[in-house]
Design a protein around this motif. Structure first.
Motif, PDB file in Angstrom:
ATOM      1  N   ARG A  87     -64.334 -28.788 -63.569  1.00 35.37           N
ATOM      2  CA  ARG A  87     -64.710 -27.374 -63.619  1.00 35.37           C
ATOM      3  C   ARG A  87     -63.549 -26.489 -63.171  1.00 35.37           C
ATOM      4  O   ARG A  87     -63.248 -25.465 -63.797  1.00 35.37           O
ATOM      5  CB  ARG A  87     -65.929 -27.106 -62.737  1.00 35.37           C
ATOM      6  CG  ARG A  87     -67.236 -27.533 -63.358  1.00 35.37           C
ATOM      7  CD  ARG A  87     -68.414 -26.956 -62.603  1.00 35.37           C
ATOM      8  NE  ARG A  87     -68.399 -27.296 -61.183  1.00 35.37           N
ATOM      9  CZ  ARG A  87     -68.893 -28.406 -60.650  1.00 35.37           C
ATOM     10  NH1 ARG A  87     -69.428 -29.318 -61.429  1.00 35.37           N
ATOM     11  NH2 ARG A  87     -68.843 -28.618 -59.360  1.00 35.37           N
ATOM     12  N   GLN A  88     -62.882 -26.878 -62.087  1.00 30.97           N
ATOM     13  CA  GLN A  88     -61.772 -26.082 -61.579  1.00 30.97           C
ATOM     14  C   GLN A  88     -60.607 -26.038 -62.567  1.00 30.97           C
ATOM     15  O   GLN A  88     -59.975 -24.994 -62.763  1.00 30.97           O
ATOM     16  CB  GLN A  88     -61.297 -26.627 -60.232  1.00 30.97           C
ATOM     17  CG  GLN A  88     -62.300 -26.433 -59.120  1.00 30.97           C
ATOM     18  CD  GLN A  88     -61.806 -26.993 -57.808  1.00 30.97           C
ATOM     19  OE1 GLN A  88     -60.623 -27.030 -57.536  1.00 30.97           O
ATOM     20  NE2 GLN A  88     -62.741 -27.434 -56.972  1.00 30.97           N
ATOM     21  N   LEU A  89     -60.316 -27.165 -63.206  1.00 27.68           N
ATOM     22  CA  LEU A  89     -59.215 -27.211 -64.175  1.00 27.68           C
ATOM     23  C   LEU A  89     -59.537 -26.379 -65.415  1.00 27.68           C
ATOM     24  O   LEU A  89     -58.667 -25.684 -65.945  1.00 27.68           O
ATOM     25  CB  LEU A  89     -58.909 -28.661 -64.566  1.00 27.68           C
ATOM     26  CG  LEU A  89     -58.262 -29.511 -63.474  1.00 27.68           C
ATOM     27  CD1 LEU A  89     -58.179 -30.963 -63.919  1.00 27.68           C
ATOM     28  CD2 LEU A  89     -56.881 -28.988 -63.118  1.00 27.68           C
ATOM     29  N   LYS A  90     -60.789 -26.448 -65.890  1.00 26.59           N
ATOM     30  CA  LYS A  90     -61.188 -25.639 -67.038  1.00 26.59           C
ATOM     31  C   LYS A  90     -61.057 -24.148 -66.713  1.00 26.59           C
ATOM     32  O   LYS A  90     -60.584 -23.367 -67.536  1.00 26.59           O
ATOM     33  CB  LYS A  90     -62.636 -25.951 -67.437  1.00 26.59           C
ATOM     34  CG  LYS A  90     -62.812 -27.267 -68.146  1.00 26.59           C
ATOM     35  CD  LYS A  90     -64.282 -27.485 -68.448  1.00 26.59           C
ATOM     36  CE  LYS A  90     -64.556 -28.867 -68.984  1.00 26.59           C
ATOM     37  NZ  LYS A  90     -65.990 -29.112 -69.172  1.00 26.59           N
ATOM     38  N   LYS A  91     -61.483 -23.790 -65.497  1.00 23.72           N
ATOM     39  CA  LYS A  91     -61.405 -22.402 -65.060  1.00 23.72           C
ATOM     40  C   LYS A  91     -59.954 -21.926 -65.017  1.00 23.72           C
ATOM     41  O   LYS A  91     -59.626 -20.830 -65.465  1.00 23.72           O
ATOM     42  CB  LYS A  91     -62.037 -22.288 -63.673  1.00 23.72           C
ATOM     43  CG  LYS A  91     -62.402 -20.908 -63.244  1.00 23.72           C
ATOM     44  CD  LYS A  91     -63.032 -21.009 -61.870  1.00 23.72           C
ATOM     45  CE  LYS A  91     -64.038 -19.930 -61.635  1.00 23.72           C
ATOM     46  NZ  LYS A  91     -64.623 -20.010 -60.307  1.00 23.72           N
ATOM     47  N   ARG A  92     -59.073 -22.762 -64.494  1.00 24.39           N
ATOM     48  CA  ARG A  92     -57.651 -22.405 -64.419  1.00 24.39           C
ATOM     49  C   ARG A  92     -57.056 -22.267 -65.817  1.00 24.39           C
ATOM     50  O   ARG A  92     -56.280 -21.352 -66.079  1.00 24.39           O
ATOM     51  CB  ARG A  92     -56.890 -23.459 -63.624  1.00 24.39           C
ATOM     52  CG  ARG A  92     -55.391 -23.178 -63.555  1.00 24.39           C
ATOM     53  CD  ARG A  92     -54.702 -24.086 -62.581  1.00 24.39           C
ATOM     54  NE  ARG A  92     -53.265 -23.939 -62.638  1.00 24.39           N
ATOM     55  CZ  ARG A  92     -52.583 -22.985 -62.009  1.00 24.39           C
ATOM     56  NH1 ARG A  92     -53.223 -22.101 -61.292  1.00 24.39           N
ATOM     57  NH2 ARG A  92     -51.269 -22.925 -62.117  1.00 24.39           N
ATOM     58  N   LYS A  93     -57.430 -23.166 -66.722  1.00 27.04           N
ATOM     59  CA  LYS A  93     -56.911 -23.115 -68.087  1.00 27.04           C
ATOM     60  C   LYS A  93     -57.353 -21.822 -68.774  1.00 27.04           C
ATOM     61  O   LYS A  93     -56.577 -21.193 -69.485  1.00 27.04           O
ATOM     62  CB  LYS A  93     -57.419 -24.337 -68.861  1.00 27.04           C
ATOM     63  CG  LYS A  93     -56.667 -24.617 -70.121  1.00 27.04           C
ATOM     64  CD  LYS A  93     -57.112 -25.947 -70.689  1.00 27.04           C
ATOM     65  CE  LYS A  93     -56.256 -26.377 -71.844  1.00 27.04           C
ATOM     66  NZ  LYS A  93     -56.655 -27.674 -72.356  1.00 27.04           N
ATOM     67  N   GLU A  94     -58.608 -21.424 -68.569  1.00 30.21           N
ATOM     68  CA  GLU A  94     -59.116 -20.183 -69.149  1.00 30.21           C
ATOM     69  C   GLU A  94     -58.362 -18.976 -68.596  1.00 30.21           C
ATOM     70  O   GLU A  94     -58.032 -18.051 -69.335  1.00 30.21           O
ATOM     71  CB  GLU A  94     -60.616 -20.032 -68.881  1.00 30.21           C
ATOM     72  CG  GLU A  94     -61.469 -20.993 -69.677  1.00 30.21           C
ATOM     73  CD  GLU A  94     -61.290 -20.846 -71.175  1.00 30.21           C
ATOM     74  OE1 GLU A  94     -61.248 -19.701 -71.661  1.00 30.21           O
ATOM     75  OE2 GLU A  94     -61.167 -21.879 -71.861  1.00 30.21           O
ATOM     76  N   LYS A  95     -58.078 -18.989 -67.305  1.00 28.50           N
ATOM     77  CA  LYS A  95     -57.320 -17.886 -66.696  1.00 28.50           C
ATOM     78  C   LYS A  95     -55.927 -17.791 -67.297  1.00 28.50           C
ATOM     79  O   LYS A  95     -55.432 -16.703 -67.578  1.00 28.50           O
ATOM     80  CB  LYS A  95     -57.196 -18.089 -65.182  1.00 28.50           C
ATOM     81  CG  LYS A  95     -58.355 -17.568 -64.397  1.00 28.50           C
ATOM     82  CD  LYS A  95     -58.044 -17.653 -62.913  1.00 28.50           C
ATOM     83  CE  LYS A  95     -59.194 -17.139 -62.089  1.00 28.50           C
ATOM     84  NZ  LYS A  95     -58.939 -17.265 -60.658  1.00 28.50           N
ATOM     85  N   LEU A  96     -55.275 -18.931 -67.489  1.00 19.73           N
ATOM     86  CA  LEU A  96     -53.937 -18.927 -68.059  1.00 19.73           C
ATOM     87  C   LEU A  96     -53.960 -18.451 -69.520  1.00 19.73           C
ATOM     88  O   LEU A  96     -53.049 -17.759 -69.956  1.00 19.73           O
ATOM     89  CB  LEU A  96     -53.317 -20.320 -67.981  1.00 19.73           C
ATOM     90  CG  LEU A  96     -52.932 -20.788 -66.575  1.00 19.73           C
ATOM     91  CD1 LEU A  96     -52.404 -22.215 -66.616  1.00 19.73           C
ATOM     92  CD2 LEU A  96     -51.901 -19.860 -65.959  1.00 19.73           C
ATOM     93  N   ARG A  97     -54.988 -18.818 -70.266  1.00 18.89           N
ATOM     94  CA  ARG A  97     -55.115 -18.364 -71.654  1.00 18.89           C
ATOM     95  C   ARG A  97     -55.314 -16.855 -71.712  1.00 18.89           C
ATOM     96  O   ARG A  97     -54.840 -16.196 -72.627  1.00 18.89           O
ATOM     97  CB  ARG A  97     -56.285 -19.050 -72.335  1.00 18.89           C
ATOM     98  CG  ARG A  97     -55.942 -20.416 -72.839  1.00 18.89           C
ATOM     99  CD  ARG A  97     -56.964 -20.864 -73.860  1.00 18.89           C
ATOM    100  NE  ARG A  97     -56.682 -22.208 -74.266  1.00 18.89           N
ATOM    101  CZ  ARG A  97     -57.610 -23.122 -74.499  1.00 18.89           C
ATOM    102  NH1 ARG A  97     -58.880 -22.831 -74.348  1.00 18.89           N
ATOM    103  NH2 ARG A  97     -57.273 -24.324 -74.875  1.00 18.89           N
ATOM    104  N   ALA A  98     -56.043 -16.306 -70.738  1.00 19.24           N
ATOM    105  CA  ALA A  98     -56.304 -14.873 -70.723  1.00 19.24           C
ATOM    106  C   ALA A  98     -55.021 -14.076 -70.500  1.00 19.24           C
ATOM    107  O   ALA A  98     -54.883 -12.957 -70.979  1.00 19.24           O
ATOM    108  CB  ALA A  98     -57.322 -14.550 -69.642  1.00 19.24           C
ATOM    109  N   HIS A  99     -54.066 -14.665 -69.789  1.00 22.83           N
ATOM    110  CA  HIS A  99     -52.812 -13.980 -69.505  1.00 22.83           C
ATOM    111  C   HIS A  99     -51.831 -14.033 -70.669  1.00 22.83           C
ATOM    112  O   HIS A  99     -50.855 -13.301 -70.695  1.00 22.83           O
ATOM    113  CB  HIS A  99     -52.143 -14.566 -68.252  1.00 22.83           C
ATOM    114  CG  HIS A  99     -52.874 -14.235 -66.999  1.00 22.83           C
ATOM    115  ND1 HIS A  99     -52.954 -12.964 -66.492  1.00 22.83           N
ATOM    116  CD2 HIS A  99     -53.558 -15.022 -66.136  1.00 22.83           C
ATOM    117  CE1 HIS A  99     -53.668 -12.967 -65.384  1.00 22.83           C
ATOM    118  NE2 HIS A  99     -54.056 -14.213 -65.134  1.00 22.83           N
ATOM    119  N   LEU A 100     -52.066 -14.927 -71.617  1.00 23.30           N
ATOM    120  CA  LEU A 100     -51.131 -15.049 -72.753  1.00 23.30           C
ATOM    121  C   LEU A 100     -51.396 -14.052 -73.847  1.00 23.30           C
ATOM    122  O   LEU A 100     -52.361 -13.558 -74.119  1.00 23.30           O
ATOM    123  CB  LEU A 100     -51.186 -16.472 -73.320  1.00 23.30           C
ATOM    124  CG  LEU A 100     -50.650 -17.542 -72.396  1.00 23.30           C
ATOM    125  CD1 LEU A 100     -50.822 -18.909 -73.047  1.00 23.30           C
ATOM    126  CD2 LEU A 100     -49.195 -17.318 -72.070  1.00 23.30           C
TER     127      LEU A 100
END
Length: 100
Positions: A87-100
């Motif tokens: 869950r934490q890794l998915k959340k981090r990946k989504e945050k990084l995608r939002a910044h791109l």
């Protein structure tokens, strides 16, 4: 992924160490930039049935995730910790995608 497994005050069975390695490797499916993970297996000196402590620290570039679970068996603790880390890794990946 490199998984460092340390058992505190007891010797862990090789089957358990292999199981931990296999389960932690599955976390690469959710976030491919995982550098390493440190796993600590501890026994709590209580009469409580849930006396096994599973602690995992996952290192990713710029951050690290720590999960600590106390259960009846190390396998159960591993499953609970791994799902929490997913869950934490998915959340981090989504945050990084939002910044791109």
């Amino acid at each position: 992924m490199k998984v460092n497994t340390q058992s505190v005050n007891f010797n862990a069975d090789q089957k358990l160490i292999d199981f931990i390695q296999k389960r932690m490797d599955k976390l690469d499916l959710f976030y491919d930039k995982v550098i390493k993970s440190d796993v600590y297996l501890k026994l709590d000196n209580t009469n409580n049935k849930e006396n096994k402590i599973f602690e995992a620290k996952l290192s990713v570039p710029g951050d690290s995730f720590v999960v600590k679970k106390q259960c009846k068996s190390f396998e159960e603790g591993l499953d609970m910790a791994a799902s929490s880390l997913e869950r934490q890794l998915k959340k981090r990946k989504e945050k990084l995608r939002a910044h791109l």
